[in-house]
Scaffold this active site. Structure first.
Site, PDB file in Angstrom:
ATOM      1  N   ARG A 287      60.903  58.905  12.410  1.00 18.33           N
ATOM      2  CA  ARG A 287      60.928  59.828  13.612  1.00 18.33           C
ATOM      3  C   ARG A 287      61.531  61.183  13.102  1.00 18.33           C
ATOM      4  O   ARG A 287      62.678  61.444  12.573  1.00 18.33           O
ATOM      5  CB  ARG A 287      61.971  59.188  14.588  1.00 18.33           C
ATOM      6  CG  ARG A 287      62.060  60.098  16.065  1.00 18.33           C
ATOM      7  CD  ARG A 287      63.032  59.374  16.979  1.00 18.33           C
ATOM      8  NE  ARG A 287      63.119  60.211  18.265  1.00 18.33           N
ATOM      9  CZ  ARG A 287      63.933  61.167  18.436  1.00 18.33           C
ATOM     10  NH1 ARG A 287      64.674  61.437  17.475  1.00 18.33           N
ATOM     11  NH2 ARG A 287      64.218  61.856  19.605  1.00 18.33           N
TER      12      ARG A 287
ATOM     13  N   LYS B 186      69.834  65.237  11.578  1.00 17.62           N
ATOM     14  CA  LYS B 186      71.230  64.707  12.170  1.00 17.62           C
ATOM     15  C   LYS B 186      72.369  65.217  11.648  1.00 17.62           C
ATOM     16  O   LYS B 186      72.421  65.625  10.321  1.00 17.62           O
ATOM     17  CB  LYS B 186      71.129  62.999  12.153  1.00 17.62           C
ATOM     18  CG  LYS B 186      70.256  62.748  13.575  1.00 17.62           C
ATOM     19  CD  LYS B 186      69.982  61.359  14.051  1.00 17.62           C
ATOM     20  CE  LYS B 186      69.491  61.172  15.163  1.00 17.62           C
ATOM     21  NZ  LYS B 186      69.252  59.505  15.434  1.00 17.62           N
TER      22      LYS B 186
END
Ligand code: YH5
Length: 279
Positions: A255, A221
């Site tokens: 995740r 991210k």
């Protein structure tokens, strides 16, 4: 609670479980809408499984900052052929969608978890999940993907996220979704600045409303790009560090895109934890 009920599966949460991302958005494939997309997606899912994923997370709508919504018929057209295959593999499959119609179709196709980035805010979403014995991940997001990163403001980000998740848990319980089927997620990067993301990460244990399990999604991210100065393709070391810190902070499901590397890192973390507890 040490297990999560996911339809016919039980996820053992005594050690962190690795959720392998399977992205069906056109930016990750040719996007020509032909059979080839389905074949490539199934191959990717297979690699995630062979790399050690405990659960697969399939998503057909991009929720990256600036993304525009995908029509629900298009989302189903991408998802359903892939689900028809991978839901036979003996591993739980989560579907990343916030649309009740898509949830119903995915659950009918054999999905074992719904991963709702809007935190089960629609009554029809609650009904879709409560009619099954599948799990649900309720995530916090401020705003919508198209505009969520345009200067989000919080007085107390940890308190607000915790409050939102507490309300979401209450909605789930009210709809008949038992605690053994609920996972919580602070939604890293969804309507949060770097400072907000760091405050949530540092305080991750406080996200676990009523001791419910927490899922953390940090892989590749932008916050990791902001910290390291690396482009998205060069964020593996930062993603591994984030996964281990998340485990240390009590996250039960991590995740990730890079399943094999994450499994190795978490195996080291788990070995140290187990060794220490056996002293
Ligand atoms: C999540 O955290 N995230 S999709 C931008 C990137 C890299 C990755 C700029 N679905 C989550 O993974 N579901 C997504 O580089 C999620 N938790 C849950 N439960 C965004 C994503 C990504 C975005």
């Amino acid at each position: 609670m040490t297990t999560l009920k996911c339809g016919k599966y039980r996820l053992d949460l005594s050690r962190p479980q690795v959720m392998g991302i399977v992205n069906l958005t056109p930016d990750s494939f040719s996007g020509d809408g032909l059979q080839g997309d389905t074949v490539r997606a199934i191959e990717h899912a297979r690699r995630q499984l062979e790399a050690g994923a405990d659960i697969l997370d399939v998503g057909a709508e991009s929720s990256r900052p600036g993304a525009i919504p995908t029509p629900e018929d298009e989302e189903q057209r991408r998802l359903l052929p892939v689900l028809a295959e991978i839901c036979q593999w003996g591993v739980p499959v989560s579907v990343d969608t916030y649309k009740p119609v898509v949830m119903r179709a995915a659950l009918a196709a054999g999905a074992s978890m719904i991963n709702d980035i809007t935190g089960m805010s629609q009554p029809a979403a609650l009904q879709a999940v409560s009619a099954t014995d599948c799990a649900v991940c309720v995530m916090h997001m401020r705003g919508v993907p198209g505009t969520m990163q345009l200067a989000p403001v919080y007085d107390d980000v940890l308190g607000e996220v915790r409050g939102f998740l507490g309300d979401a848990v209450a909605r789930c319980r009210q709809a008949g979704i038992e605690d053994e089927r609920i996972v919580l997620d602070p939604g890293f990067g969804f309507g949060k600045t770097l400072e907000h993301n760091l405050a949530l990460f540092f305080g991750l244990t406080a996200v676990a409303v009523d001791g419910l399990p927490v899922l953390a999604g940090l892989s590749r991210k932008s916050m990791l790009g902001a910290i390291t100065g690396r482009e998205v393709g060069e964020r593996l070391p930062a993603s591994i560090a984030a996964a281990v810190i998340a485990a240390q902070k009590g996250a039960k499901i991590i995740r990730v895109h890079d399943v094999a590397a994450t499994c190795d890192a978490l195996a080291v973390w788990s070995a140290v934890e187990q060794g220490a507890s056996n002293e």
